[in-house]
Motif scaffolding. Structure first.
Motif, PDB file in Angstrom:
ATOM      1  N   ALA A 112       0.397 -10.617  -5.706  1.00  0.00           N
ATOM      2  CA  ALA A 112      -0.171  -9.373  -5.293  1.00  0.00           C
ATOM      3  C   ALA A 112       1.135  -8.507  -5.224  1.00  0.00           C
ATOM      4  CB  ALA A 112      -0.439  -9.463  -3.748  1.00  0.00           C
ATOM      5  N   VAL A 113       2.340  -8.889  -4.779  1.00  0.00           N
ATOM      6  CA  VAL A 113       3.539  -7.926  -5.161  1.00  0.00           C
ATOM      7  C   VAL A 113       3.713  -7.644  -6.538  1.00  0.00           C
ATOM      8  CG1 VAL A 113       6.036  -8.009  -4.766  1.00  0.00           C
ATOM      9  CG2 VAL A 113       4.730  -8.860  -3.132  1.00  0.00           C
ATOM     10  N   LEU A 114       3.728  -8.618  -7.656  1.00  0.00           N
ATOM     11  CA  LEU A 114       3.688  -8.503  -9.019  1.00  0.00           C
ATOM     12  C   LEU A 114       2.684  -7.437  -9.228  1.00  0.00           C
ATOM     13  CD1 LEU A 114       4.281 -11.956 -10.196  1.00  0.00           C
ATOM     14  CD2 LEU A 114       6.285 -10.208 -10.175  1.00  0.00           C
ATOM     15  N   GLU A 115       1.803  -7.622  -8.927  1.00  0.00           N
ATOM     16  CA  GLU A 115       0.598  -6.525  -9.203  1.00  0.00           C
ATOM     17  C   GLU A 115       0.755  -5.314  -8.759  1.00  0.00           C
ATOM     18  OE1 GLU A 115      -3.310  -7.884  -7.854  1.00  0.00           O
ATOM     19  OE2 GLU A 115      -4.330  -6.166  -8.129  1.00  0.00           O
ATOM     20  N   ALA A 116       1.196  -5.181  -7.562  1.00  0.00           N
ATOM     21  CA  ALA A 116       1.608  -3.592  -7.069  1.00  0.00           C
ATOM     22  C   ALA A 116       2.776  -3.157  -7.897  1.00  0.00           C
ATOM     23  CB  ALA A 116       1.957  -3.702  -5.449  1.00  0.00           C
ATOM     24  N   GLU A 117       3.485  -4.037  -8.598  1.00  0.00           N
ATOM     25  CA  GLU A 117       4.824  -3.605  -9.371  1.00  0.00           C
ATOM     26  C   GLU A 117       4.026  -3.200 -10.563  1.00  0.00           C
ATOM     27  OE1 GLU A 117       7.612  -6.486  -8.414  1.00  0.00           O
ATOM     28  OE2 GLU A 117       8.792  -5.284  -6.925  1.00  0.00           O
ATOM     29  N   GLU A 118       3.039  -3.474 -11.025  1.00  0.00           N
ATOM     30  CA  GLU A 118       2.365  -3.369 -12.157  1.00  0.00           C
ATOM     31  C   GLU A 118       3.006  -4.328 -13.454  1.00  0.00           C
ATOM     32  OE1 GLU A 118       2.421   0.897 -13.423  1.00  0.00           O
ATOM     33  OE2 GLU A 118       0.540   0.927 -12.399  1.00  0.00           O
ATOM     34  N   LYS A 119       3.300  -5.357 -12.807  1.00  0.00           N
ATOM     35  CA  LYS A 119       3.758  -6.518 -13.695  1.00  0.00           C
ATOM     36  C   LYS A 119       2.412  -7.397 -13.829  1.00  0.00           C
ATOM     37  CE  LYS A 119       8.513  -6.236 -12.087  1.00  0.00           C
ATOM     38  NZ  LYS A 119       9.404  -6.843 -11.169  1.00  0.00           N
ATOM     39  N   PHE A 120       1.466  -7.004 -14.800  1.00  0.00           N
ATOM     40  CA  PHE A 120       0.296  -7.669 -14.573  1.00  0.00           C
ATOM     41  C   PHE A 120       0.146  -8.921 -15.132  1.00  0.00           C
ATOM     42  CE2 PHE A 120      -1.692  -4.400 -12.414  1.00  0.00           C
ATOM     43  CZ  PHE A 120      -1.782  -3.120 -12.956  1.00  0.00           C
ATOM     44  N   ASP A 121       1.021  -9.196 -16.388  1.00  0.00           N
ATOM     45  CA  ASP A 121       0.884 -10.440 -17.165  1.00  0.00           C
ATOM     46  C   ASP A 121       1.452 -11.225 -16.143  1.00  0.00           C
ATOM     47  OD1 ASP A 121       1.859  -8.480 -20.022  1.00  0.00           O
ATOM     48  OD2 ASP A 121       0.036  -9.112 -19.213  1.00  0.00           O
ATOM     49  N   GLU A 122       2.739 -11.320 -15.631  1.00  0.00           N
ATOM     50  CA  GLU A 122       3.084 -12.269 -14.731  1.00  0.00           C
ATOM     51  C   GLU A 122       2.177 -12.491 -13.549  1.00  0.00           C
ATOM     52  OE1 GLU A 122       7.581 -10.136 -15.037  1.00  0.00           O
ATOM     53  OE2 GLU A 122       7.128 -11.174 -13.173  1.00  0.00           O
ATOM     54  N   ALA A 123       1.654 -11.524 -13.180  1.00  0.00           N
ATOM     55  CA  ALA A 123       0.843 -11.806 -11.746  1.00  0.00           C
ATOM     56  C   ALA A 123      -0.409 -12.744 -12.253  1.00  0.00           C
ATOM     57  CB  ALA A 123       0.160 -10.298 -11.380  1.00  0.00           C
ATOM     58  N   LEU A 124      -1.091 -12.421 -13.512  1.00  0.00           N
ATOM     59  CA  LEU A 124      -2.129 -13.130 -14.180  1.00  0.00           C
ATOM     60  C   LEU A 124      -1.567 -14.484 -14.326  1.00  0.00           C
ATOM     61  CD1 LEU A 124      -3.917 -10.814 -16.406  1.00  0.00           C
ATOM     62  CD2 LEU A 124      -5.055 -11.766 -14.641  1.00  0.00           C
ATOM     63  N   GLU A 125      -0.438 -14.610 -14.772  1.00  0.00           N
ATOM     64  CA  GLU A 125       0.297 -16.395 -15.130  1.00  0.00           C
ATOM     65  C   GLU A 125       0.179 -16.717 -13.611  1.00  0.00           C
ATOM     66  OE1 GLU A 125       3.469 -15.909 -17.684  1.00  0.00           O
ATOM     67  OE2 GLU A 125       4.256 -17.687 -16.587  1.00  0.00           O
ATOM     68  N   ASP A 184       0.954  -1.268   0.074  1.00  0.00           N
ATOM     69  CA  ASP A 184      -0.037   0.105  -0.174  1.00  0.00           C
ATOM     70  C   ASP A 184       0.747   1.214   0.098  1.00  0.00           C
ATOM     71  OD1 ASP A 184      -2.610  -1.117   1.847  1.00  0.00           O
ATOM     72  OD2 ASP A 184      -2.475  -1.313  -0.068  1.00  0.00           O
ATOM     73  N   CYS A 185       1.773   1.303   0.835  1.00  0.00           N
ATOM     74  CA  CYS A 185       2.838   2.417   0.875  1.00  0.00           C
ATOM     75  C   CYS A 185       4.078   2.394  -0.246  1.00  0.00           C
ATOM     76  CB  CYS A 185       3.405   2.435   2.197  1.00  0.00           C
ATOM     77  SG  CYS A 185       2.051   2.651   3.374  1.00  0.00           S
ATOM     78  N   HIS A 186       3.804   1.447  -1.192  1.00  0.00           N
ATOM     79  CA  HIS A 186       5.113   1.617  -2.238  1.00  0.00           C
ATOM     80  C   HIS A 186       6.367   1.125  -1.822  1.00  0.00           C
ATOM     81  CE1 HIS A 186       5.873   2.800  -6.165  1.00  0.00           C
ATOM     82  NE2 HIS A 186       6.961   3.683  -5.795  1.00  0.00           N
ATOM     83  N   MET A 187       6.548   0.316  -0.861  1.00  0.00           N
ATOM     84  CA  MET A 187       7.986  -0.023   0.050  1.00  0.00           C
ATOM     85  C   MET A 187       8.016  -1.446  -0.404  1.00  0.00           C
ATOM     86  SD  MET A 187       8.723   2.665   1.853  1.00  0.00           S
ATOM     87  CE  MET A 187       8.983   2.767   3.647  1.00  0.00           C
ATOM     88  N   TYR A 188       8.535  -1.628  -1.975  1.00  0.00           N
ATOM     89  CA  TYR A 188       8.539  -3.113  -2.388  1.00  0.00           C
ATOM     90  C   TYR A 188       9.652  -3.915  -1.458  1.00  0.00           C
ATOM     91  CZ  TYR A 188       5.297  -0.800  -5.591  1.00  0.00           C
ATOM     92  OH  TYR A 188       4.516  -0.414  -6.181  1.00  0.00           O
ATOM     93  N   CYS A 189      10.792  -3.083  -1.111  1.00  0.00           N
ATOM     94  CA  CYS A 189      11.721  -3.950  -0.448  1.00  0.00           C
ATOM     95  C   CYS A 189      11.518  -4.656   0.811  1.00  0.00           C
ATOM     96  CB  CYS A 189      12.885  -3.102  -0.256  1.00  0.00           C
ATOM     97  SG  CYS A 189      12.753  -1.427  -0.026  1.00  0.00           S
ATOM     98  N   ILE A 190      10.634  -3.810   1.705  1.00  0.00           N
ATOM     99  CA  ILE A 190      10.045  -4.437   2.934  1.00  0.00           C
ATOM    100  C   ILE A 190       9.093  -5.524   2.610  1.00  0.00           C
ATOM    101  CG2 ILE A 190       8.763  -4.165   4.922  1.00  0.00           C
ATOM    102  CD1 ILE A 190       9.529  -1.507   5.258  1.00  0.00           C
ATOM    103  N   ALA A 191       8.318  -5.273   1.413  1.00  0.00           N
ATOM    104  CA  ALA A 191       7.486  -6.506   1.250  1.00  0.00           C
ATOM    105  C   ALA A 191       8.107  -7.775   0.592  1.00  0.00           C
ATOM    106  CB  ALA A 191       6.416  -6.139  -0.056  1.00  0.00           C
ATOM    107  N   MET A 192       9.213  -7.549  -0.247  1.00  0.00           N
ATOM    108  CA  MET A 192       9.990  -8.813  -0.843  1.00  0.00           C
ATOM    109  C   MET A 192      10.599  -9.258   0.517  1.00  0.00           C
ATOM    110  SD  MET A 192       9.407  -9.107  -3.806  1.00  0.00           S
ATOM    111  CE  MET A 192      10.526 -10.815  -3.980  1.00  0.00           C
ATOM    112  N   LEU A 193      11.267  -8.700   1.152  1.00  0.00           N
ATOM    113  CA  LEU A 193      11.924  -9.237   2.502  1.00  0.00           C
ATOM    114  C   LEU A 193      10.826 -10.036   3.312  1.00  0.00           C
ATOM    115  CD1 LEU A 193      14.679  -9.131   4.350  1.00  0.00           C
ATOM    116  CD2 LEU A 193      13.162  -7.308   5.704  1.00  0.00           C
ATOM    117  N   CYS A 194       9.643  -9.779   3.504  1.00  0.00           N
ATOM    118  CA  CYS A 194       8.714 -10.447   4.561  1.00  0.00           C
ATOM    119  C   CYS A 194       8.343 -11.785   3.499  1.00  0.00           C
ATOM    120  CB  CYS A 194       7.582  -9.543   4.819  1.00  0.00           C
ATOM    121  SG  CYS A 194       7.980  -8.175   5.750  1.00  0.00           S
ATOM    122  N   LEU A 195       8.181 -11.492   2.297  1.00  0.00           N
ATOM    123  CA  LEU A 195       7.927 -12.678   1.367  1.00  0.00           C
ATOM    124  C   LEU A 195       8.910 -13.726   1.287  1.00  0.00           C
ATOM    125  CD1 LEU A 195       5.500 -13.416  -0.731  1.00  0.00           C
ATOM    126  CD2 LEU A 195       6.833 -12.267  -2.331  1.00  0.00           C
TER     127      LEU A 195
END
Lengths: 216, 285
Positions: free
Chosen positions: B93-106, B63-74
């Motif tokens: 969800a992380v891929l979706e937030a980074e707007e990598k929609f095709d990978e997320a859909l896959e 939600d707050c655009h802090m992808y490194c923290i999200a990846m760490l926890c993931l």
């Protein structure tokens, strides 16, 4: 060429409203000083003195919009203002055009009564905590469509971007009250007098700084 | 609300997070602040709630655009649960937030292939379509989803909103009525349906709106939107009935109108503009 000048308080409220609900579409109306406007004139210069945040959900159903507009008209008349515009921010980050904004019907109604009305679209991509350019786009109605007018915006104060950036960093958007908040809790003040005072005090302190610099 | 995070204890932080989880509150910024100051130091002290808290922090970080923290926890979660579908959903969800929609859909399609009954993955697919702005496609997929998972109240609500966005009011009414079938005692659903009927306009819809507003006020007398909606509906109906001479109906509607007006003004402060507005709009017999 007509000009649209915007007070710091009005711009601040628009940006704070969008910042408070980043996951929703938001909208609101703009009030302009009635003393400087004529009835029914097209292409007039406007002085936007206030922005009233309206809703962040249920944009497509009309009863609460009717209630809100009636209330705002009453207040506007008592303060010698006129409803002179509409602002909206889209839910989707990439939507920055008029057609994707909620509440187009409200804007059309406003233009019926006030042909020089403006439509301000908040540019989602420019909403950052350190604003370096105005995050809004102004549109005017002509020939049945809202057309963008880049050159029209003029801000009353040269420090408007810094003031609003400061408010965003302090998290003042949590204190903003929109009409939806008022409908849930009638004790809240949807005219946001508190935020007006805060903006006025920041403006006053920047003016003091200016005077000091001049004296030196 | 802001907290003094220097002095908050580990247990208090856990309690706060639990409270927000139970109330379904997102609170992205605050969760991240708690994580930074208190919890990150010693993740293993979190005990039983460790994984749920990591999940909560991932969503807050996205939600707050802090992808490194999200990846760490993931990474922490996927080390403990390799191949888990729940972790895969978080990765999507992380891929979706980074707007990598095709990978997320896959990734979501893979989850659905493995587990046909996974409703969350199907709903994320619809959310991705909505994020890309493809509202019509999102509606189609959501309709297909609801054919399989008919009792998902959240999905019916989302479909109602999507139909309103494309201004298909009759289908939105259908969705709102489904919500009422699932939760008949919710004053909010009645009020929602009444709002949509009012927006559609016309005497029949106004009469129905009046009924639903009345039911909503019966269920919750403090619902301001229903009271105001009832007042607006009855005012409109009075205008319609003026010309056709149905004096019985007119009296009934007029009484209802006055009752709604008095209730609404009682709830607001006495010197408010609402009472002025009511006075200016009031229709006198």
């Amino acid at each position: 060429m007509s000009e649209v000048s915007i007070e710091t308080g009005a711009y601040a409220k628009i940006i704070l409203h969008a910042a408070k609900y980043p996951h929703c579409a938001v909208n609101g109306v703009l009030l302009a000083d009635a003393g400087k406007t004529k009835e029914g004139g097209r292409n007039q210069s406007l002085d936007i003195v206030d922005a009233i945040p309206l809703f962040h959900h249920s944009h497509y159903v009309s009863p609460m919009a009717e209630v809100a507009l009636t209330q705002i008209e009453t207040i506007a008349q008592s303060e010698n203002c006129v409803i002179a515009g509409y602002y909206a921010a889209c839910e989707n980050f990439r939507d920055n055009i008029v057609e994707r904004c909620p509440g187009l019907k409200i804007a059309e109604k406003i233009v019926e009564y006030f042909p020089s009305a403006v439509f301000i679209v908040v540019d989602n991509k420019k909403m950052v905590q350190h604003l370096d350019s105005p995050a809004i786009k102004v549109h005017k109605y002509s020939d049945g469509k809202w057309r963008p007018r880049e050159s029209l915006i003029v801000f009353q104060s040269p420090y408007v971007l810094e003031t609003v950036s400061h408010l965003l960093q302090k998290g003042v958007e949590r204190d903003l009250v929109d009409f939806d908040n008022y409908l849930d809790d009638q004790s809240q003040d949807w005219t946001n007098q508190g935020i007006e005072k805060l903006v006025a005090s920041i403006n006053a302190s920047t003016l003091d700084d200016d005077d000091e610099k001049e004296i030196r | 609300m802001s907290f003094n995070y220097e002095e908050i204890s580990h247990n208090e932080a856990k309690d706060l997070l639990r409270q927000w989880r139970e109330n379904n509150e997102r609170r992205g910024k605050e969760v991240l602040e708690l994580w930074d100051v208190v919890l990150r130091e010693d993740v293993n002290k979190l005990g039983n709630e460790k994984h749920v808290i990591l999940e909560q922090v991932i969503y807050a970080a996205l939600d707050c655009h802090m992808y490194c923290i999200a990846m760490l926890c993931l990474v922490m979660l996927s080390n403990e649960f390799p191949g888990s579908l729940r972790v895969m959903k978080l990765k999507a969800a992380v891929l979706e937030a980074e707007e990598k929609f095709d990978e997320a859909l896959e990734l979501l399609d893979n989850i659905i292939k493995v587990d046909e009954t996974n409703s969350a993955a199907r709903k994320r697919r619809i959310a991705i379509l909505k994020a890309q702005g493809y509202i019509v496609e999102a509606i189609k997929e959501l309709v297909d989803y609801l054919k399989k998972f008919m009792s998902d109240v959240e999905a019916w609500q989302e479909l109602c909103n999507l139909y309103l966005q494309v201004q298909d009011y009759s289908r939105a009414v259908f969705c709102a009525e489904e919500l009422l079938l699932h939760q008949p005692h919710s004053h909010l659903h009645h009020q929602r349906l009444a709002d949509i009927r009012y927006t559609m306009g016309g005497i029949e819809n106004l009469e129905l709106a009046k009924l639903y507003y009345c039911q909503s006020v019966k269920l919750n007398p403090d619902n301001m939107r229903s009271l105001l909606g009832l007042y607006l509906t009855t005012t409109n109906l009075l205008n319609h009935y003026k010309s056709s001479g149905n004096s019985g109906k007119r009296k009934e509607v007029w009484k209802l109108c006055h009752w709604a007006q008095s209730k609404a003004t009682k709830q607001t402060q006495p010197t408010s503009q609402l009472s002025q507005m009511m006075l200016s709009l009031a229709i006198t017999e």
